[in-house]
Design a protein around this motif. Sequence first.
Motif, PDB file in Angstrom:
ATOM      1  N   UNK A  40       0.824  -1.199   0.000  1.00 47.26           N
ATOM      2  CA  UNK A  40       0.000   0.000   0.000  1.00 47.26           C
ATOM      3  C   UNK A  40       0.860   1.252   0.000  1.00 47.26           C
ATOM      4  N   UNK A  41       0.191   2.402   0.165  1.00 44.88           N
ATOM      5  CA  UNK A  41       0.943   3.651   0.255  1.00 44.88           C
ATOM      6  C   UNK A  41       0.524   4.341   1.540  1.00 44.88           C
ATOM      7  N   UNK A  42       1.289   4.151   2.573  1.00 45.98           N
ATOM      8  CA  UNK A  42       1.021   4.848   3.819  1.00 45.98           C
ATOM      9  C   UNK A  42       2.184   5.795   4.055  1.00 45.98           C
ATOM     10  N   UNK A  43       1.931   7.093   3.975  1.00 50.26           N
ATOM     11  CA  UNK A  43       3.046   8.031   4.144  1.00 50.26           C
ATOM     12  C   UNK A  43       3.744   7.769   5.472  1.00 50.26           C
ATOM     13  N   UNK A  83       5.231   5.194   6.449  1.00 49.91           N
ATOM     14  CA  UNK A  83       5.261   3.791   6.876  1.00 49.91           C
ATOM     15  C   UNK A  83       5.704   2.870   5.744  1.00 49.91           C
ATOM     16  N   UNK A 120      -8.113   3.579   5.034  1.00 50.34           N
ATOM     17  CA  UNK A 120      -7.883   3.300   3.615  1.00 50.34           C
ATOM     18  C   UNK A 120      -8.732   4.284   2.830  1.00 50.34           C
ATOM     19  N   UNK A 147      -3.220   6.635  10.382  1.00 51.42           N
ATOM     20  CA  UNK A 147      -2.339   5.965   9.413  1.00 51.42           C
ATOM     21  C   UNK A 147      -3.146   5.775   8.144  1.00 51.42           C
ATOM     22  N   UNK A 148      -2.716   6.454   7.103  1.00 48.26           N
ATOM     23  CA  UNK A 148      -3.453   6.365   5.839  1.00 48.26           C
ATOM     24  C   UNK A 148      -2.853   5.318   4.924  1.00 48.26           C
ATOM     25  N   UNK A 149      -3.730   4.774   4.090  1.00 43.55           N
ATOM     26  CA  UNK A 149      -3.224   3.990   2.961  1.00 43.55           C
ATOM     27  C   UNK A 149      -4.008   4.444   1.743  1.00 43.55           C
TER      28      UNK A 149
END
Lengths: 220, 220, 247, 342, 342
Positions: A167-170, A172, C24, C50-52
């Motif tokens: 995924x894309x978690x800024x 992380x 998400x 925490x974003x995805x």
Amino acid sequence: MDWFPLWNSLRIAAAATVITFFLGIFAAYLVCHLPRSVKGICDVILTIPMVLPPTVVGFFLLRLLGPKGVIGSPLLEWFDLRIIMTWQAAIFAVIIVTFPLMYRTTRGAFESFDPNILDAARTLGLSGRYIFWRILLPGCKQGVFAGMILAFARGLGEYGATSMVSGYTPGRTATISTTVYQLWREGNTDLAYRWVFVNLAISFCVLMAVNLMERKRRKP
Amino acid sequence: MDWFPLWNSLRIAAAATVITFFLGIFAAYLVCHLPRSVKGICDVILTIPMVLPPTVVGFFLLRLLGPKGVIGSPLLEWFDLRIIMTWQAAIFAVIIVTFPLMYRTTRGAFESFDPNILDAARTLGLSGRYIFWRILLPGCKQGVFAGMILAFARGLGEYGATSMVSGYTPGRTATISTTVYQLWREGNTDLAYRWVFVNLAISFCVLMAVNLMERKRRKP
Amino acid sequence: NSNTQTDDASNAAASTDPTEVTVFAAASLTESLNQIKEVYESEHPEVELVYNFDSSGTLQTQIEEGAVCDLFISAGQKQMDGLGDLVKSDSRVDLLENTVVLVAPKGAENAPASFEDLANVSSIALGNSDVPVGQYSEEILKYMGLWDGLNADGKITFGSNVKEVTSQVAAAAVDCGIVYRTDAASEPEIEVVATAPAESYSPAIYPAAVLTNAAQAEEAQEFLDYLKTDKAMDVFASVGFSRPDEA
Amino acid sequence: MSIFVDIEKNLDGFRLNMQLEADNIPIALLGASGSGKSMTLRCIAGVEKPDRGKIVIDGQCVFDSEKKINLPPQERGTGLLFQNYALFPTMTVRQNIMCGARRSRKYTCVDALIQQFGLEKLDKRLPSELSGGQQQRVALARILASQPRILMLDEPFSALDAFLRWQVEQQMSEVIESFPGTTILVSHNREEAYRLCQKIAVVQDGKTHGLREKRELFCHPKTQAEAHLVGMENVLDAQQQSDGTIYIPAWNVSFTPQNTVPNVRAVSVSAHAFTLEEPPSDYLTVNGCITRIMHGPTDAIVLITPQQGSGVLHWRTCNTSLQRDQSIRLYLPLDQIHLLTE
Amino acid sequence: MSIFVDIEKNLDGFRLNMQLEADNIPIALLGASGSGKSMTLRCIAGVEKPDRGKIVIDGQCVFDSEKKINLPPQERGTGLLFQNYALFPTMTVRQNIMCGARRSRKYTCVDALIQQFGLEKLDKRLPSELSGGQQQRVALARILASQPRILMLDEPFSALDAFLRWQVEQQMSEVIESFPGTTILVSHNREEAYRLCQKIAVVQDGKTHGLREKRELFCHPKTQAEAHLVGMENVLDAQQQSDGTIYIPAWNVSFTPQNTVPNVRAVSVSAHAFTLEEPPSDYLTVNGCITRIMHGPTDAIVLITPQQGSGVLHWRTCNTSLQRDQSIRLYLPLDQIHLLTE
Ligand SMILES: Nc1ncnc2c1ncn2[C@@H]1O[C@H](COP(=O)(O)OP(=O)(O)OP(=O)(O)O)[C@@H](O)[C@H]1O
Ligand SMILES: Nc1ncnc2c1ncn2[C@@H]1O[C@H](COP(=O)(O)OP(=O)(O)OP(=O)(O)O)[C@@H](O)[C@H]1O
Ligand code: MOO
Ligand SMILES: [Mg+2]
Ligand SMILES: [Mg+2]
């Protein structure tokens, strides 16, 4: 500019390259010593990950690593480890995508090594392991190195499979390539270009360093 | 099942492979004969397309080939040719993405070729061209072939750059990989799997055929 | 990867690790949600967002395959529907609405002036059904009776994400494209030539819902509620979103 | 200690069928290029697998196609010096020799060997930085460091220059003498083979007629291959007439041999055998014309076209007054003519 | 037609400094392994670039560091036979030879060459399917097919067996004789060099003292390198005393030379030179003890440790009654002792 994606990309590519390095060499060696009949098929199977679109690879990997997957579920049960959507998952993705590069380059180098030298080593009583690590591998240095750089560089730019499993978690799981993509989609083209440039610069440095190393080795 | 994507993918990959083949060999030969100082930099620049995420490559190509682009606008003006969004545009994308594979594999093979043999050929008065086409190239057959297969297989599965410059127009520019992605996103997973299987099957056949060819050549 | 160093003297509650709420969200929300995060976290120091971000379809697949997620904000109803029992139906709300527009390369001569002109264009870029705007485009074109003609002539090229469509339009690779107003705002090389009539497509709604097996269901619900406040809406509105009609 | 070899191997267009048996004496394989000498050594060392047969080293069966025994090269304890040296390209000279010493773990001998082979100044070089002769010396030292049970040398001196050859041959002679097992030498140089070995097997087209005492072989070659290899410059087809006389068409001469041998197909004569003066014993006469004179440092080789003969006659002489195109009469004692059956 | 070479080249740890000048006669380079013979040929052929100097072939300047002339190998018209054959691995024997004929376009000679070198049966084989000797013959034929202006042979016979060597040497001798340009032969075998060439240059450590008439060189070697190379088995350090006498520590003998030469550093003596009987002319006497006898096919080499001497004496004799550890007295005619200055 937050430098996390750089650090994350580097650690993913580095970890994956180390593993691919050994896996690739090992696979190349095994395939070289297989009987002719199965050699071809094994070779083809090991090259397959390269021909599939990375997103498809990512999808299959997601299935495998997810909490319901063949690899993911035991990990979760026994170690309480959830691997997907972490940066570690990207290592798997990069390994799979870069493996054929390493494997094929190494196999080519192994096959063009003078068989007389290996025969000589065996008659001198050197063990298979010694011959492999101290004679064949150093002798094929150039090919093995080339494979490794290619794997690392390719790993650094990997997008499809990585974004699928990590995924894309800024801060992380964001890698350079997922960051570029995201920024770019937001219309933040300037920053996106800056990251593309970072990607290019690193790749350039890596490739350049190996180039110099190769040159030095040839003229010791 | 409409077989157009198969045919389209094959023609794109084939056309691109032919061009990459010559470009890659040519570039490998040139770089081998460059003075040491510029050799490294040229090598790195030629490898760069491999390290960029394919979507980024696609984006740059779109800029180049588009009607406003450096290549696209003269083509449009002089020949009234719109290359972008046609299947031919994908050839460019595939060439760029597969070029480093071909180039690097070939260069490795060239560099491990016994220099005495080339020297002998030159003292015999053979022209540089003859030496290249009839002695060096056949002598490096294995490496060149390996590069070609890799390029073809990679081209067959190329997704990112292709979908960027050719788009996905069913019956016009749809390739196997864009079709897989599209179907899969539409939730038509069964058909998507079927296309993945087709992709695998073709790659398998191609790789297998070359494998057999290599084997036959070694035992003439 | 602990953020304990961010301790603020004024912030006593932060002495313990903040609770992580995993969101998400559709990639088109990246900018606005990142802005909201700053404000929200300073107001709720006990929470770390925490974003995805990814396209909604990918997010759906990731959730289906077991990714840890507390709150899902989709760019389309289809993806949310696809998750079925995985989301708490009582928490599901229509968070935002987007507008579908016809775009063309800036200053293009052969650009269509309206949706009706589409019959005369030589090529058009649409999102595929995975890109939420893709479904709406299909609805609009069918409503106007243009779909079959364009499709049969092979004039439609389907992009697998919004960026592909906007890039292709920006490069003038196609005569025009159909995207969200928010997407059009991020690409300076394109201009909006027409807005799709509201009756031609079902509203482009961004639904949001808390996941059934969310680890931080409470905090997620709290954040979702916050997103509906005017303060958050202002941020969304600044990039072109609107509040859906409470029907 | 001993070696027993009885193997068959079919290669594309070539058939190897070798029988050899020797105790711990040095033996030599002499044979034309391409006759299968290297292949034989490779089969013994275990890097090539024969199709059928048996190889026994020191009473230990290392290969037996019937009993399905096929020991790997590592366990055979053979030392094979490869014709193309086969040095490890990434290791220095010293490391190469060290590798040889790994099996015996006697690393102390490495320095002695480096000195013995005159490699002190080169010990940090890579093989690619050595000339042909230097490479060969390293390969020799490496083999000796591994202290093999059986020593196989595939043309060990072929790239050494005259002086080193002489030096290394003496070392080698000592090594072979003090070597407890069998030594098999493949050499193109019959004098070296003679000096270094006790018995010699002539190899032709993958076959051998077994080991022969070297003196016996050099004095009485029995086949054309043997005659060539012991250095007879004149090997000629001959026809045995019904009355026992033998006719040599190339020289257009006939003679009655001193002792009758059946099935004479050819004869061989050393170039030294001819005299200008009439010899005391039985002889035959050849008249001819000198077509070429090749001067060597100690003697000259004179090529003569015999009168009415179809071939050429090689004569080695110290006489320096000869002229090209001069007519000449040579005498050949009959006991210098070797009758060959094959 | 002629060749003029005056070049310098610095390699890592090795310095080549070569002067050669010859008309269209065959010349030979004799030198210890690693002395720079191959490098010289490579410089002439143009595949290696000297640091400084000049190379002129047939009056055409092909390399001149001052005038910045450096013709590519293709335009030099030299034929270089490589030490490791350098056959084209993907071409058959015939195709390899055909390649040689491309420059001259005389394809008709190909069949003749194939026959001349006994390659008829092998002409469809690839180089990897040939034994070492067979490969060498193909390489030779390929060079000859290209009809070069100057013929350079880097140990052309080194992998040929005795019989073929003899055959090919004769062909080669004819080729060299009928060859209109200069031939340069690099050989380890002094007899071959002597037979095939007219003048010989001895190469040592990358340097040469120029071409010498071969007879002169063999009769009167002047340096240790020359003595070794012309086959003197005994080359020994010597000390010239102030009274003109020369002392040989290895044998512990002194003698007064017949003609005085300044700066004598060493002496050389052929192993043939000693006699058991007192010779008529001036001589010196060596007493010693036989330490080793090596029997060859025609004579034996006897190693003798001289009384109180520190070295060894090599004696070649046909006497077969000698025993190891036997005491012996040998006479050495003074005119057989060559005084060496380097
Ligand atoms: N792979 C192969 N395929 C076909 N024939 C082969 C192959 N390898 C070797 N040979 C043949 O086997 C024969 C024996 O080869 P080998 O190397 O043993 O010869 P040799 O006696 O050592 O000759 P030399 O003294 O020239 O080295 C040769 O005629 C060669 O042509
Ligand atoms: N790349 C290199 N780096 C350093 N030294 C080298 C290199 N190539 C060759 N040499 C040295 O140059 C010298 C001359 O080599 P060359 O091959 O000309 O010898 P040669 O006289 O032909 O010997 P041989 O008879 O053994 O073939 C040798 O001492 C060798 O070690
Ligand atoms: O942000 Mo989306 O899901 O690509 O429209
Ligand atoms: Mg051999
Ligand atoms: Mg040499």
